[in-house]
Write a protein that holds these residues in place. Sequence first.
Motif, PDB file in Angstrom:
ATOM      1  N   GLU A  42       2.223  -2.870   3.254  1.00 49.33           N
ATOM      2  CA  GLU A  42       1.063  -3.125   2.403  1.00 49.33           C
ATOM      3  C   GLU A  42       0.686  -4.605   2.426  1.00 49.33           C
TER       4      GLU A  42
ATOM      5  N   CYS B  57       1.979  11.159  -6.764  1.00 51.90           N
ATOM      6  CA  CYS B  57       0.752  10.417  -7.075  1.00 51.90           C
ATOM      7  C   CYS B  57      -0.474  11.146  -6.529  1.00 51.90           C
TER       8      CYS B  57
ATOM      9  N   ALA C 151      -2.986  -5.115  -6.578  1.00 53.49           N
ATOM     10  CA  ALA C 151      -3.115  -4.508  -7.903  1.00 53.49           C
ATOM     11  C   ALA C 151      -2.386  -5.348  -8.946  1.00 53.49           C
TER      12      ALA C 151
ATOM     13  N   LEU D 278      -5.840   2.713 -11.015  1.00 55.41           N
ATOM     14  CA  LEU D 278      -5.865   2.737  -9.548  1.00 55.41           C
ATOM     15  C   LEU D 278      -7.156   3.344  -9.018  1.00 55.41           C
TER      16      LEU D 278
ATOM     17  N   SER E  19       6.058  -1.715   0.418  1.00 49.13           N
ATOM     18  CA  SER E  19       5.309  -2.945   0.147  1.00 49.13           C
ATOM     19  C   SER E  19       5.232  -3.857   1.367  1.00 49.13           C
TER      20      SER E  19
ATOM     21  N   LYS F  94      -0.090  -2.051  -3.970  1.00 49.47           N
ATOM     22  CA  LYS F  94       0.224  -1.639  -5.336  1.00 49.47           C
ATOM     23  C   LYS F  94       1.707  -1.367  -5.542  1.00 49.47           C
ATOM     24  N   THR F  95       2.459  -1.337  -4.465  1.00 47.68           N
ATOM     25  CA  THR F  95       3.880  -1.009  -4.544  1.00 47.68           C
ATOM     26  C   THR F  95       4.685  -2.254  -4.910  1.00 47.68           C
TER      27      THR F  95
ATOM     28  N   LEU G 152       0.124   6.615  -1.011  1.00 53.89           N
ATOM     29  CA  LEU G 152       0.395   7.391  -2.219  1.00 53.89           C
ATOM     30  C   LEU G 152       1.548   8.339  -1.958  1.00 53.89           C
TER      31      LEU G 152
ATOM     32  N   HIS H  81       0.571   0.319 -10.497  1.00 52.10           N
ATOM     33  CA  HIS H  81       0.910   1.535  -9.755  1.00 52.10           C
ATOM     34  C   HIS H  81       1.258   2.707 -10.675  1.00 52.10           C
ATOM     35  N   ARG H  82       1.491   2.429 -11.942  1.00 51.55           N
ATOM     36  CA  ARG H  82       1.856   3.477 -12.897  1.00 51.55           C
ATOM     37  C   ARG H  82       0.642   4.088 -13.613  1.00 51.55           C
TER      38      ARG H  82
END
Length: 118
Positions: free
Chosen positions: A68, A111, A82, A93, A65, A57-58, A107, A87-88
């Motif tokens: 990830e 978050c 995502a 999410l 990322s 999601k980053t 996270l 991510h916002r």
Amino acid sequence: MIIPGTRCGEKHGVYDLHLGSTGNPKGAINTHEGIRNRLQWMQEAYQLEAEDSVLQKTPYTFDVSVWEFFWPLLSGARLVVAQPEGHRDVSYLMQLIERERITTVHLCRQCCGLFWRK
């Protein structure tokens, strides 16, 4: 730039992170070796398996990322990407994590607080 006849080694840079917002540019170059070491450490510490699902999601411009994207691919786990800007949106999410049965997600502290409040 790719130069014919050259080889890429462990000490060569993969990407350059631009750090800070002080107005003075600074950066750090991450090497193939550094990324490999990080991914190996994570796998030894947390042992992703084929049954796991990692949420990517980053934004790709952030260092998080990198793991990830690559950790699930190297360990045989499933990579779930995502939607852009997802991510916002904490509600999005949370729904994605539940629907896709995400077992691993990164996270930040802020978050985590938003997740606990929901």
